[in-house]
Scaffold this active site. Sequence first.
Site, PDB file in Angstrom:
ATOM      1  N   GLN A 195       0.833  -1.202   0.000  1.00 65.48           N
ATOM      2  CA  GLN A 195       0.000   0.000   0.000  1.00 65.48           C
ATOM      3  C   GLN A 195       0.868   1.252   0.000  1.00 65.48           C
ATOM      4  O   GLN A 195       0.349   2.350  -0.081  1.00 65.48           O
ATOM      5  CB  GLN A 195      -0.879   0.040   1.263  1.00 65.48           C
ATOM      6  N   GLU A 230       0.055  -1.771   4.655  1.00 63.18           N
ATOM      7  CA  GLU A 230       0.402  -0.347   4.813  1.00 63.18           C
ATOM      8  C   GLU A 230       1.874  -0.223   5.210  1.00 63.18           C
ATOM      9  O   GLU A 230       2.588   0.636   4.710  1.00 63.18           O
ATOM     10  CB  GLU A 230      -0.512   0.328   5.851  1.00 63.18           C
ATOM     11  N   ARG A 308      -5.718   7.416  16.992  1.00 61.20           N
ATOM     12  CA  ARG A 308      -7.033   7.376  16.334  1.00 61.20           C
ATOM     13  C   ARG A 308      -8.083   6.760  17.261  1.00 61.20           C
ATOM     14  O   ARG A 308      -9.234   7.195  17.289  1.00 61.20           O
ATOM     15  CB  ARG A 308      -6.974   6.637  14.999  1.00 61.20           C
ATOM     16  N   ARG A 340      -7.987  -1.654   8.674  1.00 58.22           N
ATOM     17  CA  ARG A 340      -9.222  -0.912   8.394  1.00 58.22           C
ATOM     18  C   ARG A 340      -9.927  -0.431   9.676  1.00 58.22           C
ATOM     19  O   ARG A 340     -10.418  -1.250  10.459  1.00 58.22           O
ATOM     20  CB  ARG A 340     -10.150  -1.815   7.584  1.00 58.22           C
ATOM     21  N   THR A 440      -3.970  11.393  10.735  1.00 57.73           N
ATOM     22  CA  THR A 440      -3.779  12.264  11.893  1.00 57.73           C
ATOM     23  C   THR A 440      -2.346  12.805  11.948  1.00 57.73           C
ATOM     24  O   THR A 440      -2.076  13.777  12.640  1.00 57.73           O
ATOM     25  CB  THR A 440      -4.103  11.533  13.209  1.00 57.73           C
ATOM     26  N   ALA A 509      -5.961   5.421   5.410  1.00 56.79           N
ATOM     27  CA  ALA A 509      -6.769   6.428   6.098  1.00 56.79           C
ATOM     28  C   ALA A 509      -8.018   6.791   5.288  1.00 56.79           C
ATOM     29  O   ALA A 509      -8.524   7.909   5.417  1.00 56.79           O
ATOM     30  CB  ALA A 509      -5.927   7.668   6.413  1.00 56.79           C
ATOM     31  N   GLU A 716     -12.985   2.957   5.422  1.00 57.58           N
ATOM     32  CA  GLU A 716     -12.977   2.446   6.790  1.00 57.58           C
ATOM     33  C   GLU A 716     -14.298   2.610   7.540  1.00 57.58           C
ATOM     34  O   GLU A 716     -14.710   1.694   8.257  1.00 57.58           O
ATOM     35  CB  GLU A 716     -11.849   3.129   7.585  1.00 57.58           C
TER      36      GLU A 716
END
Length: 776
Positions: A195, A230, A308, A340, A440, A509, A716
């Site tokens: 990713q 990711e 998060r 996710r 974030t 994200a 997500e």
Amino acid sequence: MNNKFPHESAEKHVTGEAVYIDDMLVNDQLLTGRVVYSPHAHAKIKSFDLSEAARVTGVHAVLSYKDIPGHNQMGPVVKDEPCLAAGEVTFVGQAMFLIAAGSEEQCIEAEKLIRVEYEPLDAVLTIERAMERGTLMGPAKNIERGDPGAALKAAPHRLRGELRTGAQEHWYLESQVCLCVPGEGREINVFSSTQHPSETQALIAELLGVGKHEVVVEVRRMGGAFGGKETQGNHTACWAALLSHATKKPVKVRLFRDDDMKITGKRHRFITRYEAGYDEEGRISAVKFDLNSDGGGAVDLSFAIMERAMLHCDNAYYMPNMSVTGRVWKTNLPSNTAFRGFGGPQGMAAIETVVDRIARALKKDPAEIRLKNYYGTNRNNITHYGEKVEHNRLFMIEEQLMISAAYGKRRDGVNQFNASNEFFKKGLAITPVKFGISFTTSFLNQAGALVLIYTDGTILVNHGGTEMGQGLHTKMHQIAAAEFGVSPARIKVNATNTSKVPNTSATAASAGADLNGMAVKNAIDILKSRIGDAVAAIFTEKYPDDPSSPEGIVFERDQISDSLHPGRTIGFADAMPLMQLRQVSLSAAGYYRTPKIGWDKKKGHGRPFHYYAFGMAVTEVLLDLLTGYHTILRADILHDVGEGIDIGQIEGGYVQGAGWCTTEEVKWDSRGNLMTHSPDTYKIPSVQDIPKDFRVALLQDVPNPDTIRRSKAVAEPPLMLALSVWLAIKDAISAVANHEFEPEFSLPATNETILLSIESLKKQVDRNLVSLPAAS
Ligand code: LUZ
Ligand code: MOS
């Protein structure tokens, strides 16, 4: 937008022509790479001997950390992850050695001949043990608003408790895989299922001790990722790169499913302690959350994930006094990673538990308590971290969904069913989602694109995002066609490639389409402006007395026309050779960064999110009290994607979330071996497990200002709609004791958890205790 546009690889998926890395044609020089990993959760490596393994016929290389030319590191943020273990191993599944050979069998043969002497050490395998041992990965973080201590004391009612949420395996269909092909000199071409191509590139460059300009990472498509690629797609890529570099041959490393499940990290399991104060009406005046996650053996993205979680343990509710503390604990397990929702599900599960328990304590329908606590539209609309909840869709969604799902009528139906059935109970729940969109880590909210027009009028779109089945390339294709006003057949979206668009952020994200869509649009705007000037000049040369101006030029129906002078028009394809003759550049780089956001990580205050995505789900389940088996009878979802179109993502997210909430249980034995490492011991939802009656609708007439085509991110948020499955099961369990007592409950609600919960509920009834034992 045209929602009849098929997914760019739909046909190729069906015919089997879609090229995944394992399908790529390579010459007969190709070697198979294999990872030899630790059998110990924690041990000192006293010595090892690779010489016998290296002598096996067909073996080209057997590598240890000593053979790494550059840095022995593959930590994405914090450099705490050796690529190959040096001196000690800290989890079962940690890579120690690499083998390249002509065949998988030769690799396996060689692996058997590797000699290692270990000195086993004490291992930390649970969050509780980590707390006892004090293995914090970093300082605790806190976000606070108001005076939660005083507000808790003053509250008419209080409750407290602890919630456990489990890990989750990504179960992408394509396991981790990478093919490396050496180029000339120090060049290396990397075909990776990642990713985050730019990070894969960076880590390989550091590992090999070469510049990033020597490393080209390409991603055509992934067979699913869900956050599992990711950062951890990098690992397999690093191993393949080392072997390819050592042998000067193409090398492919493809993890077997069982190895993939053992080696890679999962969704973080959490233990959350909570305390809440509320009034007779069920209005929450104060909450305290103490979030603890199992980071595993290395930092990876654990701090961003905890952040998060801390930013989502309000979910959709306004709570004037709040204290949220987050701690990440280090254990001797593979490093847990993005999945996710990225901490959002764990945070939301905590507050949804609180709201559900308040409703049960007050003997009210949880739906009523939820409605009372939603963020307001004009007041009570600031989150605990200081961001204003703009364009609040909660009331709109609630009102429409309660009607379309016939909540009230079905609540009566469920009650009647439960009154007349001893061995089956039904449960019903509505849960909301408010999910913040943006990384974030604010600087990550940027993207690039490179759009090329050729003189035959065909267009090649490059952008920094990766395709993992979600349809990103399809969206970029649609955006390019709409912005250029040309037929989609003119356009092709290229494989993602670090030599086309550099220094990109992960496709993550939920922001892939938001960010890359705007970058593509930016590149197209630049091209249209250049071409528009030239076309206006061409028209003006023809009609010098009545000149065309660039402002009047429009791109529509495969033509470029002067909207102020009807009849002045040229075909898009016909215009391109003229651009070449006039020396107009037909390629442009686009760029975008998200506006308005600003987040102070240290203070825990500011505006981390560009906007919020909203949704709600009503789920009805049927529970078999003798086996704990549940069926989702019906799910009604109303979700806000602005003017987006992604029903499939919503269905998929809900089902994946339902797996996390119910049957997907990750278990390790007392020595840190993963016990659930294949589909026969790890139960993901199958077609049998989806709702029998599945009604997904998109909220209408809610254009999102400031985003590409007024759409909203979708990837997500819908996963967390599945908390309605979990709470519907709890509702059914609660019906066993006529909603008089609070069931013990955790996540996932496996059959065993459900049976134990029913058991403990029956004991409460027998002892005839007062309700809510944990309440104070
Ligand atoms: N990755 C990341 C993410 O680095 N930062 C985030 O905020 C995020 N959020 C969701 C998924 N991946
Ligand atoms: Mo991520 S959890 O890949 O957005």
